[in-house]
Design an enzyme around this catalytic site. Sequence first.
Site: not given
Lengths: 525, 525
Positions: A265, A302
Amino acid sequence: MTILGEMLIGSRAVKGSNGPIHAINPATNETLEPVFAGGTEADVDSAVELAWDAFASYRETAPEARATFLETCADEILALGDELIERAVAESGLPRARIEGERGRTMGQLRLFASVVRAGNYLDARIDPAMPDREPMPRADLRMRMIPLGPVAVFGASNFPLAFSVAGGDTASALAAGCPVVVKAHSAHPGTSELVGRALQKAVAKCNLHEGVFSLIFGAGNVVGQALVAHPRIKAVGFTGSRSGGTALMNIAANRPEPIPVYAEMSSINPVFLMPQALKARGEAIAKGFIGSLQMGAGQFCTNPGLVFAQEGEDLDNFLKVAAEELSQAGTQTMLTPGIHKAYCSGMEQLKGNSRVTEVATGQDSDQPNQCQAGLFVTTAEDFLADESLSAEVFGSTSLVVKCKSVDDFARVADQMEGQLTATLQLDDGDHDATRKLLPVLEYRAGRILCNGYPTGVEVCHAMVHGGPYPATSDSRTTSVGSLAIQRYVRPVCYQDLPQELMPESLKDGNPQGIRRLVDGQDQR
Amino acid sequence: MTILGEMLIGSRAVKGSNGPIHAINPATNETLEPVFAGGTEADVDSAVELAWDAFASYRETAPEARATFLETCADEILALGDELIERAVAESGLPRARIEGERGRTMGQLRLFASVVRAGNYLDARIDPAMPDREPMPRADLRMRMIPLGPVAVFGASNFPLAFSVAGGDTASALAAGCPVVVKAHSAHPGTSELVGRALQKAVAKCNLHEGVFSLIFGAGNVVGQALVAHPRIKAVGFTGSRSGGTALMNIAANRPEPIPVYAEMSSINPVFLMPQALKARGEAIAKGFIGSLQMGAGQFCTNPGLVFAQEGEDLDNFLKVAAEELSQAGTQTMLTPGIHKAYCSGMEQLKGNSRVTEVATGQDSDQPNQCQAGLFVTTAEDFLADESLSAEVFGSTSLVVKCKSVDDFARVADQMEGQLTATLQLDDGDHDATRKLLPVLEYRAGRILCNGYPTGVEVCHAMVHGGPYPATSDSRTTSVGSLAIQRYVRPVCYQDLPQELMPESLKDGNPQGIRRLVDGQDQR
């Protein structure tokens, strides 16, 4: 329990020999004791071979035993008490309330996966009964279940020292799947890592599991990480971090004699679309909410909203005015590491020096170490499309507003975007028609689409997708948050005419585990 | 309908410009009319851009419409009538009965996926309802479903000119998922490919779908295949073929600016384990069944039993004696292409010239073109482990028996094997204890474990796994046969607080599609 600066290889605690690794309190730039040292390739090999030895018994644990182990991990993390909280605060610069909340989330994730293991849906058990009289050919008895892939390498993330680190979502989902885990600790929080690692080590022992179910290794450079991903006994990788780090691991994994999946990720700028009616009706509230989301955790998520699309005009001007006021009143926050702070300052400088970009506002300044001074910038759709650098993630509290001529530009510009973790819509009822055109583009570009909220704050539940097309992640078919994450670490096996006596419990006649099974294409329990 | 030597790009039929490509009847080595020619990169681009254009509407087709389309494809293939059967026989050298059976399987696969689309389980719909009063933070309404990845490139396989070619399992599962497909035809059966392609083209038109849902391109060299996999609008690849071909596609896909998944089914030697009690009790019957499986389709199956493990001694000697008798009476069969025949002969020569290997028997010889002369060889466990070349697939009716000192050697040797599609056990009740030790090793190495049968013959159903660890496939998490294959072409998207008016049907309140949904962790319908 105290922090001794030791790696954990199975049941042993081992001093590393590649050092020193110093934890630093980013709020003060002070070095924290004790000193740590990284492992060698031999340490990696020891941990992975132990994990392999453990795999034989761990993968066969009954659902209740595996679920209890996950819950014991959660209990042992809580039992670390205040020492964990204080150390994590000192190593991350994050506020105490945030760290306490993150501990709760970490424990919640472990418990969610315990419930997933007990429910057994993830096994995707299927039975196509024999049809001995079928013409022209009889059908054999065919049964399928998911089995774990094998030992998994997990890389701790800097920005979630608990929830995406040693016992975070990657570890919890891999352990739930039946995979032993070898964690490479993030060097920004080695003490936190050791504490949590010892909690897991204790849980392994309490549950009478093979010691190799969990190991923890330190490493400052790339040696440990590369050796882990390249090790032939490692069968999958979980990673949260930078795009360069993630793609480096993808390359190592793809070039192994036996390629393996990497779940990285990586990078996302999380566009927010201000639909015209919502912007007109609620511009001020949206601006305040947006700045709140942007500021949260110094933007070190994120899912930080790094990009805003809006139609030019009076409504956007009002939005920017309120946003600028909010932002300029905002104080600074300590960033996670001096390195992250340095990269943020460099990204801000690049935006300020870019002739296609205008500064709207910055937050307050500070002379304390590693402070994130928030920033808001504006550009046009054409300039945004013309300059790739404006699509790069600046990790921290900064965002770029893209002025569009009309709402039709939203889809046109979004269609040029790289893959994203999230796409956010601020919309009112009158915006539905315009949104209907935009939605397919966003589905195609993002893993999560959210309305009238902000992307920061990722719920851990069954329906969550924290994933998305490359480069948001390396594998858009998965999520790293939520119960679906367990699917990353399993693969299907089919059994044809296997005698009942040898059949896995989940596939036996009579369904002794009481799980959902697809029998001849129909759900049965 | 007649074969005109044309590629199909959307609704157009186009002559290729990279030629000539001649179909050859392998039974006679005669060239078949008409001549074909391969496409250019520009043709690939046209087909893929059309597929991309089609994706917008095709992905939104209602389940009933998409299922009807798949069934229409099956109907149109049947409507090709005898021309298809005759052409496929001529281009493949396979017997008419086999081709008719394969047509049935091809249609069955399309219909199975129609039922999968109607059932909707593959959407993995999940709903975590809002909890506005939750403390300390409310929970948003979160819903998840699977969406199609985008246009898919499918490579036709030589050994299943219908069931794993133009309208085979890869195409059927991708179309079922909502992905437009661009097929690169296998140059061994271009006429069969054109006929089936025209059937699909007709089905697209009949169902009023966008023409770009399906295209078919020829290509003799690597240009078309490389251009397809490298095209930025292609989002996944389905392939069945050689290990070198599959790994080449994997490399192209991994090195794209946006890496994409490649589902390559490549190489497997499908070990058969003769457990001692079964060998003693039923050695003769097992030998006959084994030779039958080995001979089937001239051994040109991914699941051909190329390796047999047995304990040395009288029972094995008897088995080999019967197997040798059966094999030496076996006539030859025409192989699929001169190239495959040449590679088979070369593999046989290598085995015959290998000092670690003894020839047990060969089948009858023939002076007809491209005939497969079956072969059976024997070696020891130590020699097998010492010589990697003995693990290489020889595509055709040849198998190698590995003599082991004891049944304990089975697991030790199997643990050194590469990934396999299948592992077969011949076992009786008295073999259960020995099998129990072997099973975990086989689960770890193979996608399907079968007892008292033979690996050839792959049932198309819900519980089938035609997959396995590398190099059996590029991605052990999937299968290329059976309903689970649809999961290769979807990814999850989460919707947070999306208004009902904008919600996908599968996630709407009240479950209008009546599909299985996981609501707050519980199955609901």
